[in-house]
Design a protein around this motif. Sequence first.
Motif, PDB file in Angstrom:
ATOM      1  N   GLY A  83       3.084   1.763  -3.060  1.00 41.45           N
ATOM      2  CA  GLY A  83       1.843   2.132  -3.714  1.00 41.45           C
ATOM      3  C   GLY A  83       1.358   3.223  -3.934  1.00 41.45           C
ATOM      4  O   GLY A  83       1.064   4.506  -5.042  1.00 41.45           O
ATOM      5  N   GLU A  84       0.957   4.235  -2.740  1.00 45.24           N
ATOM      6  CA  GLU A  84       1.035   6.007  -2.506  1.00 45.24           C
ATOM      7  C   GLU A  84       2.172   5.969  -2.502  1.00 45.24           C
ATOM      8  O   GLU A  84       2.433   7.195  -3.464  1.00 45.24           O
ATOM      9  N   LEU A  85       3.211   5.503  -2.488  1.00 45.56           N
ATOM     10  CA  LEU A  85       4.632   6.787  -2.724  1.00 45.56           C
ATOM     11  C   LEU A  85       4.683   6.695  -4.269  1.00 45.56           C
ATOM     12  O   LEU A  85       5.387   8.040  -4.997  1.00 45.56           O
ATOM     13  N   ARG A  86       4.187   5.425  -5.530  1.00 45.30           N
ATOM     14  CA  ARG A  86       4.120   5.935  -7.197  1.00 45.30           C
ATOM     15  C   ARG A  86       3.671   6.960  -7.237  1.00 45.30           C
ATOM     16  O   ARG A  86       4.120   8.134  -8.010  1.00 45.30           O
ATOM     17  N   VAL A  87       2.328   7.191  -6.888  1.00 46.87           N
ATOM     18  CA  VAL A  87       1.177   8.238  -6.889  1.00 46.87           C
ATOM     19  C   VAL A  87       2.107   9.439  -6.212  1.00 46.87           C
ATOM     20  O   VAL A  87       1.255  10.850  -7.230  1.00 46.87           O
ATOM     21  N   VAL A  88       2.985   9.590  -5.490  1.00 46.86           N
ATOM     22  CA  VAL A  88       3.350  10.509  -4.717  1.00 46.86           C
ATOM     23  C   VAL A  88       4.113  11.012  -5.576  1.00 46.86           C
ATOM     24  O   VAL A  88       4.726  12.473  -6.082  1.00 46.86           O
ATOM     25  N   THR A  95       1.291  -1.104   0.232  1.00 49.08           N
ATOM     26  CA  THR A  95       0.384  -0.050   0.203  1.00 49.08           C
ATOM     27  C   THR A  95       0.931   1.515  -0.520  1.00 49.08           C
ATOM     28  O   THR A  95       0.460   2.500  -1.144  1.00 49.08           O
ATOM     29  N   LEU A  96       1.457   1.206   1.133  1.00 49.03           N
ATOM     30  CA  LEU A  96       2.809   2.436   0.894  1.00 49.03           C
ATOM     31  C   LEU A  96       3.683   3.050  -0.152  1.00 49.03           C
ATOM     32  O   LEU A  96       3.821   4.092  -0.833  1.00 49.03           O
TER      33      LEU A  96
END
Length: 462
Positions: free
Chosen positions: A241-246, A238-239
Amino acid sequence: MRARLGKRLRPFLRSTTFRLFVPVVLFQLVATGGVLSFVWIAGQQSVRDEQQALVEELRDDLLDTYQDGGVTALAANIERRLGSEGRRAPVLLLADAQGRSLAGNLSALPPPDPAAGGLFETVLYRSDSTQPQHMALSETRLPDGATLLAGIEIGRDLKLQHSFEQALVAALFLALPLAMLVAVLTSRLVGQRVHDMAQTAHRVGSGAFDARVPLDGSGDAFDELAGEINAMLARIETLVGELRVVAEGLAHDLRSPVTRLRSALEQAALEASDPAAEAAMNRALAEADTLTRILATALQIGRAEAGIGRERFEEAALGGFLEDLAALYEPYAEEEGFTLAAEAPEGLSVLLHRELMGQALGNLIDNAVKYAGGGSAITLFAGKSEGQVVLGVRDDGPGIPEAQREAALQRFGRLDPTRSVAGSGLGLALVEAVAKLHDGRVELADAPGGGLEVRLLLGARE
């Protein structure tokens, strides 16, 4: 041969598998030895108790006869017993006060043994046998001074006891391979569960963030640990994936204002009529370009360190890959007075991220051009060392002192901040991040003949 065997054995002897194997074998042997010892002692005691019960029963029966009819009746009872039971007859002797035989199948009393006690074992000749026999005897002194010796022959019991002892020893020796088998199976079971966890960790480290440790549903400690690891991996997925988005959003959000700033500076430079103002605008444009490169490099380092990009790995023939890279950077190197060549053995290939690896090696070429002052040759090279693929760049410049090499790899680190050569200090940091993305590491070393050699050891993560 012996040295190679010792070299192979040393890692195994230090392994967790061996440290688990040894106590399991020892525990099995100690447990088996304890059980067999208990069985042997209990068996010995049971045989002795049975012998004592038989002898005491025989003695008490004869003493009852003595109480009823005296020595004469006792002698008659002894002779009757010996005559009726034949070869299975007990060992009996009635001797008068002077030790002369009155009845029985022993010719004389055995030598006195003060430590014998009420029941003792000895070896004697029966009057009807030419072979010595093992006997368990009870000696009773009668009121009139006579002596009653009653007992049984225990040779068969001793043979059975010896056979029993041999069986126990054989069982103990058989327990060794069985204990080793149990230890091997236990080690393999534990090792397999740990191996599954290690494989899952390797897959996650390779970018497969959806990998999970398999559960067997037993609910044991390994299953509990696997469940906790899987929960942790789900959180990591999850983290990341969020890092990719960020990261993607940050790259876009940062590039946009910098691009707008650069456009405004270009427009201002075109409209400026004062040469000093135009020069200032051009310097600002150069700084904007530097800022853009720093932002792009920093984002690439962060993405590489997060493992983003492993899904784009592909098999690359290193000979062609390095030749293409050399052709791309050759005009730039020649313009600065360097020759650029590529060296790679025939047929060597490896899985890599072509774009990131090309940029990492390009950074090394750029560093060599900027900092290998006094040198004239730069070489892109590839090879194998101890089973690992090595990629790198070497030059024949002044090199980097060994004491400063660690600082050179640090992010934003520059060995001489006052030097006039432009740079952000992120070049080698990006190279190290790309190496880690490929499960490798970076080494700085002296080049043969002088200069610096920067190696990327792929698949050599410490």
